[in-house]
Design an enzyme around this catalytic site. Structure first.
Site: not given
Ligand code: G3I
Length: 364
Positions: A172, A213, A281
């Site tokens: 991105e 990507n 994705e």
């Molecule tokens: O693991 C912590 C947990 O300990 C905490 O209590 C909680 C509180 O918010 O957060 C948890 O972490 C989260 C993590 O996902 C695991 O579930 C983060 O806040 C959250 O921001 C994170 O979101 C991920 C996001 O990327 C940001 O990194 C999504 O799961 C994931 O599906 C998403 O994936 C992205 C790809 O990497 C790139 N393309 C877009 C895609 C969707 O946004």
């Protein structure tokens, strides 16, 4: 749909090979695509059976935590998919939270599950503007930040050398408003951070396929033109890039799915550069669409079928991955605050119409 539920905790790949080799299966399917045959393959080998027969990887984003504590989920992943990609567990902030300290436990667990079930692993992601730990800042300055990037890529790619088949090296980098996205990497290093990242990755594992990507670049338009120009420039200058990941986060309303024709054109121009493409994705959100739940699921299935048929018709598309498998675990509610249902299995792990549509796309 008559799909058998996987027994809890079953990770034994041998049983799904009961129908014989992929080549024999492919021959059987090309001669007889009767619903009963397809259902039998799906019940015993899942989507991966159809993918193997066609020579296409079929994958899902997974999380180590879910695999460890939800045996039904783990069995579903092992039965249906030939590839996995860590949804979060290989991102910078998670594996490299402090200078010199790496935390590979979750990433290792995913790679181990993949090996136990003869699944390939896609690595996601080395360089992104999100999930960067607080100690990595632009204020470190170009030389130190280049050192941090080089050490990170060497450690992560090196650890999984020979075990991760492809990496989303840079994720991105193009801004939605146009141009290179402002990030710790672009501000701290400069626009050449991309080529450094690819070179570091190639050095750490010469056998891994290296991808750029992005989202919103699937059809034709300003962003996909920018992605095209970016990767064309990298190729022209001899930067080691092998492919482009088109994320394919789409919806019945928003974001719009690319038309099959536009997708085919985009895939064609990337092929002309010598680049592979992976749908990395995919999910199809329902939010905002009118109709009954069944009508929405039918329209969702059509999007999966149309997009994947067009993608798989292109010779440079060798793998398709979904951003999750079951609606029980999807990033969308966490991001939008609304429940949705964008994936091929419902929250009870039952296949939705989208599942059969994906199978159809594999058979076309
Ligand atoms: O693991 C912590 C947990 O300990 C905490 O209590 C909680 C509180 O918010 O957060 C948890 O972490 C989260 C993590 O996902 C695991 O579930 C983060 O806040 C959250 O921001 C994170 O979101 C991920 C996001 O990327 C940001 O990194 C999504 O799961 C994931 O599906 C998403 O994936 C992205 C790809 O990497 C790139 N393309 C877009 C895609 C969707 O946004």
């Amino acid at each position: 749909m008559g799909l058998e539920r996987a027994s809890a905790g079953t990770f034994d790949r041998r049983r799904v090979l009961a129908l014989g080799s992929a080549a024999a299966l492919g021959a059987a399917l090309s001669g007889c695509r009767a619903a009963a045959t397809v259902n039998a393959v799906l019940a015993r080998q899942g989507l991966r059976g159809l993918g193997d027969a066609r020579g296409v990887g079929i994958g899902a984003a997974v999380q180590a935590g879910y695999l460890a504590r939800d045996a039904d989920y783990a069995a579903l992943i092992a039965r249906e998919f030939s590839m996995v990609v860590p949804e979060n567990d290989m991102k910078f902030g998670l594996v490299h939270p402090e200078p010199g300290r790496f935390a590979f436990g979750n990433a290792d667990a995913i790679v181990d599950v993949a090996r136990a079930n003869a699944m390939q692993v896609r690595g996601h992601t080395l360089v992104w503007h999100r999930q960067v730990p607080p100690w990595v800042t632009a204020e470190l300055g170009r030389e130190r930040l280049l050192g941090v990037l080089g050490d990170h890529v060497a450690a992560v790619v090196g650890r999984y050398r020979g075990r991760v088949v492809a990496w989303d090296v840079v994720n991105e980098a193009i801004d939605d408003g146009g141009g290179l996205r402002a990030s710790v990497w672009s501000r701290g290093i400069g626009p050449d951070y991309l080529e450094h990242a690819f070179r570091f990755a190639r050095a750490a594992d010469p056998s891994a396929r290296l991808y750029y990507n992005d989202y919103g670049a699937e059809g034709l338009g300003r962003k996909s033109d920018e992605v095209f120009r970016l990767v064309a420039d990298l190729k022209e200058r001899g930067v080691p890039i092998d492919g482009v990941g088109l994320q394919m986060h789409v919806g019945l309303l928003r974001p719009p799915a690319p038309s099959p024709d536009e997708l085919a054109s985009n895939l064609g121009r990337l092929a002309a550069l010598g680049l592979d493409v992976t749908v990395t994705e995919m999910d199809v959100r329902l939010a905002g669409a009118a109709g009954t739940p069944d009508q929405k699921w039918a329209r969702q299935a059509a999007v999966y079928r149309d997009v994947l048929s067009a993608a798989l018709a292109a010779p440079n598309v060798k793998a398709v991955l979904f951003w999750g498998a079951t609606d029980r675990y999807s990033w969308i509610p966490g991001e939008t605050g609304q429940p949705d249902g964008a994936l091929p299995f419902d929250d009870q792990y039952r296949p939705k119409p989208a599942y059969r549509a994906i199978a159809d796309a594999l058979l076309i």
